[in-house]
Design an enzyme around this catalytic site. Structure first.
Site, PDB file in Angstrom:
ATOM      1  CB  ILE A  14      64.938 -36.874 -28.351  1.00 20.53           C
ATOM      2  CG1 ILE A  14      64.140 -37.118 -29.909  1.00 20.53           C
ATOM      3  CG2 ILE A  14      65.138 -35.133 -28.561  1.00 20.53           C
ATOM      4  CD1 ILE A  14      62.556 -36.526 -29.667  1.00 20.53           C
ATOM      5  CE1 TYR A 154      53.809 -39.779 -26.142  1.00 27.73           C
ATOM      6  CE2 TYR A 154      53.018 -39.106 -28.177  1.00 27.73           C
ATOM      7  CZ  TYR A 154      53.900 -39.216 -27.273  1.00 27.73           C
ATOM      8  OH  TYR A 154      54.552 -38.742 -27.360  1.00 27.73           O
ATOM      9  CE  LYS A 158      54.645 -36.839 -24.343  1.00 30.29           C
ATOM     10  NZ  LYS A 158      55.910 -36.212 -23.244  1.00 30.29           N
TER      11      LYS A 158
HETATM   12  N1  LIG Z   1      60.837 -38.919 -31.108  1.00 32.58           N
HETATM   13  C1  LIG Z   1      59.852 -38.050 -31.511  1.00 32.58           C
HETATM   14  O1  LIG Z   1      58.675 -38.332 -32.580  1.00 32.58           O
HETATM   15  C2  LIG Z   1      58.269 -37.413 -30.734  1.00 32.58           C
HETATM   16  C3  LIG Z   1      57.563 -36.945 -31.064  1.00 32.58           C
HETATM   17  C4  LIG Z   1      56.811 -35.922 -30.168  1.00 32.58           C
HETATM   18  C5  LIG Z   1      57.502 -35.431 -28.718  1.00 32.58           C
HETATM   19  N2  LIG Z   1      58.441 -36.681 -28.264  1.00 32.58           N
HETATM   20  C6  LIG Z   1      58.719 -37.113 -26.480  1.00 32.58           C
HETATM   21  O2  LIG Z   1      60.572 -36.272 -26.747  1.00 32.58           O
HETATM   22  C7  LIG Z   1      60.175 -37.343 -25.736  1.00 32.58           C
HETATM   23  C8  LIG Z   1      61.443 -38.270 -25.957  1.00 32.58           C
HETATM   24  O3  LIG Z   1      61.130 -39.384 -27.015  1.00 32.58           O
HETATM   25  P1  LIG Z   1      61.887 -40.052 -27.373  1.00 32.58           P
HETATM   26  O4  LIG Z   1      61.455 -40.048 -28.651  1.00 32.58           O
HETATM   27  O5  LIG Z   1      63.880 -39.562 -27.557  1.00 32.58           O
HETATM   28  O6  LIG Z   1      62.063 -41.716 -26.939  1.00 32.58           O
HETATM   29  P2  LIG Z   1      62.971 -42.658 -26.384  1.00 32.58           P
HETATM   30  O7  LIG Z   1      64.292 -42.758 -27.651  1.00 32.58           O
HETATM   31  O8  LIG Z   1      61.951 -44.293 -26.021  1.00 32.58           O
HETATM   32  O9  LIG Z   1      63.550 -41.877 -25.012  1.00 32.58           O
HETATM   33  C9  LIG Z   1      62.721 -41.839 -24.091  1.00 32.58           C
HETATM   34  C10 LIG Z   1      64.057 -41.535 -22.736  1.00 32.58           C
HETATM   35  O10 LIG Z   1      62.735 -42.047 -21.918  1.00 32.58           O
HETATM   36  C11 LIG Z   1      63.591 -43.272 -21.050  1.00 32.58           C
HETATM   37  N3  LIG Z   1      62.574 -42.876 -20.268  1.00 32.58           N
HETATM   38  C12 LIG Z   1      61.237 -44.161 -20.628  1.00 32.58           C
HETATM   39  N4  LIG Z   1      60.696 -43.936 -18.874  1.00 32.58           N
HETATM   40  C13 LIG Z   1      61.013 -43.997 -18.154  1.00 32.58           C
HETATM   41  C14 LIG Z   1      60.940 -43.793 -17.037  1.00 32.58           C
HETATM   42  N5  LIG Z   1      59.904 -44.897 -16.405  1.00 32.58           N
HETATM   43  N6  LIG Z   1      61.966 -43.653 -15.915  1.00 32.58           N
HETATM   44  C15 LIG Z   1      62.482 -42.741 -16.154  1.00 32.58           C
HETATM   45  N7  LIG Z   1      62.978 -42.677 -17.615  1.00 32.58           N
HETATM   46  C16 LIG Z   1      61.770 -43.327 -18.250  1.00 32.58           C
HETATM   47  C17 LIG Z   1      63.754 -43.533 -21.403  1.00 32.58           C
HETATM   48  O11 LIG Z   1      64.651 -44.754 -20.634  1.00 32.58           O
HETATM   49  P3  LIG Z   1      65.170 -45.679 -21.241  1.00 32.58           P
HETATM   50  O12 LIG Z   1      66.748 -45.697 -22.249  1.00 32.58           O
HETATM   51  O13 LIG Z   1      65.899 -46.609 -20.011  1.00 32.58           O
HETATM   52  O14 LIG Z   1      63.626 -46.359 -22.051  1.00 32.58           O
HETATM   53  C18 LIG Z   1      64.903 -42.481 -22.484  1.00 32.58           C
HETATM   54  O15 LIG Z   1      65.939 -42.168 -21.682  1.00 32.58           O
HETATM   55  C19 LIG Z   1      59.829 -38.171 -24.880  1.00 32.58           C
HETATM   56  O16 LIG Z   1      58.628 -37.454 -24.213  1.00 32.58           O
HETATM   57  C20 LIG Z   1      58.540 -37.986 -26.584  1.00 32.58           C
HETATM   58  O17 LIG Z   1      56.976 -38.424 -26.266  1.00 32.58           O
HETATM   59  C21 LIG Z   1      59.021 -37.758 -29.283  1.00 32.58           C
END
Ligand SMILES: NC(=O)c1ccc[n+]([C@@H]2O[C@H](COP(=O)([O-])OP(=O)(O)OC[C@H]3O[C@@H](n4cnc5c(N)ncnc54)[C@H](OP(=O)(O)O)[C@@H]3O)[C@@H](O)[C@H]2O)c1
Length: 262
Positions: A14, A154, A158
């Site tokens: 995202i 998690y 959140k």
């Molecule tokens: N996808 C969903 O359905 C959903 C639903 C509710 C909430 N969210 C929230 O939306 C946000 C984005 O999630 P996403 O679904 O897009 O997940 P994602 O594709 O796994 O992306 C997560 C991002 O955070 C970075 N990250 C993770 N651990 C880190 C660390 N220790 N230090 C620095 N950067 C770090 C990742 O870096 P890397 O690229 O190096 O891994 C990536 O850029 C999150 O906060 C998640 O909880 C997502």
């Protein structure tokens, strides 16, 4: 008017798509990630006026360095999107006993916000990534050495970020705006593929609401609110966030835990 916007975790999912959308609208984007190679690839993909910042948010000293790096280049940050997050990790318990979910999803964004607040104008915004997954916080677990399942950690992390958004916003009546956003459930990111084994829904659902939360008019007067993009409206978070004692316990523990990290 173009804005300067930091999107944490903009190397994938995202955050990357949000950065692409904001850059294509002409804004200056500060990309953040933990991998130099992924940052380079993200910068190439996003194009436009981008800078890259590397910091592993599971290390709070790296968070401090990140804030310093941003402040050394910018006197003003219009929007901070605290998007980086983690659900599953190979080693979820860090060397100091803390759970990586509380550190990356709750404490790191709190600390980053605190350190960048002096350069965020009253008209600026802090957009925090919440989730439909929210659970009452075991405050002892924020400090560490309490075993939790991936999903419990998690969901608690959140709710904790949702609580601090609301509580902190209440202390800033003149701004900047602070908002917690559930971007939508089961969106097609690697977190969802790795965590739930499903392909997931269109990532644009999440990126579009983050762009709106960062810049859109309906969020300008919504400081402290929680936006639930599954229902497409402002909503109450989990009832525990509205419990004054629970919220106070969480805030006290977050502040204590951060002060203990120097
Ligand atoms: N996808 C969903 O359905 C959903 C639903 C509710 C909430 N969210 C929230 O939306 C946000 C984005 O999630 P996403 O679904 O897009 O997940 P994602 O594709 O796994 O992306 C997560 C991002 O955070 C970075 N990250 C993770 N651990 C880190 C660390 N220790 N230090 C620095 N950067 C770090 C990742 O870096 P890397 O690229 O190096 O891994 C990536 O850029 C999150 O906060 C998640 O909880 C997502």
């Amino acid at each position: 008017m173009t804005k300067t916007i930091l999107v944490t975790g903009s190397t994938d999912g995202i955050g990357l798509l949000t950065a692409q959308k904001l850059a294509s609208a002409g804004h200056t984007i500060l990309l953040h990630g933990r991998s130099d190679a992924k940052l380079e690839a993200a910068a190439a993909k996003v194009g436009g006026d981008v800078e890259t910042y590397a910091a592993d948010l599971s290390d709070l000293s790296a968070v401090r360095q990140l804030a310093q790096d941003v402040r050394s280049k910018h006197d003003q940050l219009d929007v901070l999107i605290n998007n980086a997050g983690v659900l599953k990790a190979p080693d979820p318990v860090l060397g100091n006993g803390q759970d990586i979910r509380f550190v990356v999803n709750t404490l790191a964004p709190y600390l980053l916000t605190e350190l960048l607040l002096p350069i965020i104008p009253a008209t600026g915004r802090v957009v925090n990534l919440s989730s439909a997954a929210q659970a009452p916080v075991n405050v002892a677990a924020i400090q560490g050495n309490v075993p939790l399942t991936d999903m419990d950690a998690y969901a608690q992390s959140k709710l904790a970020i949702t609580i601090w958004t609301r509580e902190w916003a209440n202390t800033l009546p003149d701004g900047p705006v602070m908002i917690a956003v559930n971007p939508g459930s089961l969106l097609a990111s690697k977190m969802v593929k790795d965590g739930f084994g499903v392909a997931g829904n269109d990532l644009s659902i999440g990126a579009d609401i983050l762009v709106d939360a960062a810049l859109g008019a309906r969020f300008a007067e919504a400081s402290g609110a929680y936006f639930d993009n599954d229902s497409g409206r402002f909503a109450n978070p989990h009832a525990s966030a509205l419990d004054a004692k629970h919220a106070n316990d969480v805030m006290t523990t977050l502040k204590d835990t951060l002060s203990q990290t120097g």
